[in-house]
Design a protein around this motif. Sequence first.
Motif, short mmCIF file in Angstrom:
data_model
loop_
_atom_site.label_atom_id
_atom_site.label_comp_id
_atom_site.label_asym_id
_atom_site.label_seq_id
_atom_site.Cartn_x
_atom_site.Cartn_y
_atom_site.Cartn_z
N GLY A 213 67.65 45.23 9.40
CA GLY A 213 66.87 44.26 8.65
C GLY A 213 67.36 42.83 8.77
N HIS A 214 68.49 42.61 9.44
CA HIS A 214 69.05 41.26 9.56
C HIS A 214 70.03 41.29 10.72
N VAL A 215 70.18 40.16 11.41
CA VAL A 215 71.12 40.07 12.52
C VAL A 215 72.00 38.86 12.33
N HIS A 216 73.32 39.06 12.47
CA HIS A 216 74.27 37.95 12.48
C HIS A 216 74.60 37.63 13.94
N PHE A 217 74.39 36.37 14.30
CA PHE A 217 74.43 35.87 15.67
C PHE A 217 75.75 35.16 15.88
N ALA A 218 76.70 35.85 16.49
CA ALA A 218 78.01 35.26 16.78
C ALA A 218 78.55 35.89 18.05
N ASP A 219 79.41 35.16 18.75
CA ASP A 219 79.96 35.66 20.00
C ASP A 219 81.13 36.59 19.73
N PRO A 224 80.24 30.33 17.95
CA PRO A 224 78.81 30.39 18.26
C PRO A 224 78.55 31.05 19.62
N VAL A 225 77.41 31.72 19.73
CA VAL A 225 77.06 32.41 20.97
C VAL A 225 77.06 31.41 22.13
N GLY A 226 77.76 31.79 23.21
CA GLY A 226 77.96 30.90 24.34
C GLY A 226 79.39 30.46 24.47
N PHE A 227 80.17 30.65 23.42
CA PHE A 227 81.59 30.28 23.42
C PHE A 227 82.49 31.50 23.51
N GLY A 228 81.93 32.66 23.86
CA GLY A 228 82.71 33.89 24.02
C GLY A 228 82.17 34.66 25.20
N HIS A 229 82.33 35.99 25.18
CA HIS A 229 81.91 36.77 26.36
C HIS A 229 80.85 37.83 26.05
N PHE A 253 82.10 30.83 13.33
CA PHE A 253 83.02 29.74 12.98
C PHE A 253 82.40 28.39 13.37
N PRO A 254 82.66 27.37 12.58
CA PRO A 254 82.12 26.04 12.90
C PRO A 254 82.96 25.37 13.98
N TRP A 255 83.00 25.99 15.16
CA TRP A 255 83.85 25.53 16.26
C TRP A 255 83.03 24.84 17.33
N PRO A 256 83.45 23.73 17.87
CA PRO A 256 84.66 22.98 17.51
C PRO A 256 84.52 22.19 16.20
N ASP A 257 83.30 22.01 15.76
CA ASP A 257 83.03 21.39 14.46
C ASP A 257 81.62 21.81 14.05
N PRO A 258 81.25 21.63 12.78
CA PRO A 258 79.96 22.15 12.32
C PRO A 258 78.76 21.66 13.13
N ASP A 259 78.69 20.38 13.43
CA ASP A 259 77.53 19.86 14.15
C ASP A 259 77.43 20.44 15.56
N ALA A 260 78.56 20.48 16.25
CA ALA A 260 78.57 21.04 17.62
C ALA A 260 78.24 22.54 17.59
N ALA A 261 78.75 23.22 16.58
CA ALA A 261 78.48 24.66 16.45
C ALA A 261 77.00 24.92 16.21
N ALA A 262 76.39 24.12 15.36
CA ALA A 262 74.96 24.28 15.08
C ALA A 262 74.13 23.98 16.32
N GLU A 263 74.52 22.93 17.05
CA GLU A 263 73.79 22.57 18.26
C GLU A 263 73.90 23.67 19.32
N GLN A 264 75.10 24.24 19.47
CA GLN A 264 75.27 25.33 20.43
C GLN A 264 74.45 26.55 20.01
N THR A 265 74.41 26.82 18.70
CA THR A 265 73.67 27.98 18.21
C THR A 265 72.18 27.85 18.51
N ILE A 266 71.59 26.68 18.25
CA ILE A 266 70.15 26.54 18.48
C ILE A 266 69.86 26.57 19.98
N ARG A 267 70.79 26.03 20.80
CA ARG A 267 70.62 26.13 22.25
C ARG A 267 70.61 27.59 22.69
N ALA A 268 71.57 28.36 22.19
CA ALA A 268 71.66 29.78 22.57
C ALA A 268 70.43 30.54 22.07
#
Length: 277
Positions: A213-219, A224-229, A253-268
């Motif tokens: 019923g729900h998915v958590h999106f992390a690498d 954020p997805v794209g920063f792992g394998h 995790f908000p890596w390397p910082d919250p804004d960059a993490a959010a941007e990477q997440t929406i890209r992925a």
Amino acid sequence: MTSRMKSCVTIALVPSIRTGPWIYWDDLEAGMQKAATLGFDAVELFTASTDAIAPNQLTALGEQYNLAIAAVGTGAGKVMHGLTLTDPDPAVRAKARQFIQDMIEFGAQVQAPAIIGSMQGNAAPTASRQQALDWLAEGLNQLGDYAERQGVPLIYEPLNRYETNLINRLDDGVALLTTLATRNVRLLADLFHMNLEEASLPDSIRSAGTAIGHVHFADSNRRPVGFGHTEMNGIVEALTEIGYGGYISAEAFPWPDPDAAAEQTIRAYQQYFVSSH
């Protein structure tokens, strides 16, 4: 269609858990404004209590920024108050159920389900694993029924072995759900936990099917997805095959910082769930 799966980013409003896997922190409106600017469909909230924000204010913010509230977390009940559904003390279990019930009611006012993750607890040394599972089932039955009366599902999250000794894999979660009297509990497929526990993430998703019923999106490293394998293509295919149409929510995790993490997440998200399908 895969595009029915909606993008979501997490916002935590609990300073005492600063090291946790949430993208945005502290300022709810600022986080929602940033999420809206990036094009997210929804936010998932982690609050200390139900009075962190008034539901009518949350509704207004959602309308202002055109964001749904995907879900509300309950983990503060354990982190801040030490409450779990499997504590050997019946008074503590009752307090845990009440905390979650209050959060269910809070979320339901904005059509958001509550998530039970860390509040499931562990089998304590003084109780058997089966006894703990019985207490967990008792709590899920009561809370699943309560959520149904509130018009929302209840989301239950299998966690990795380092966080619980109860339910670690999706198929064990499905088996638990089949023992319940309530039919209002759904599973949370957290890609980070699954990376540690599942032999095949796509196969486990296919096997769980509509129980998800729900998915958590992390690498794989909880960045954020794209920063792992983590190999995402098979996961996307499996979610598409089971007809999943819910949220793809970045609990990372908000890596390397919250804004960059959010941007990477929406890209992925756009790479895997929009542009390639």
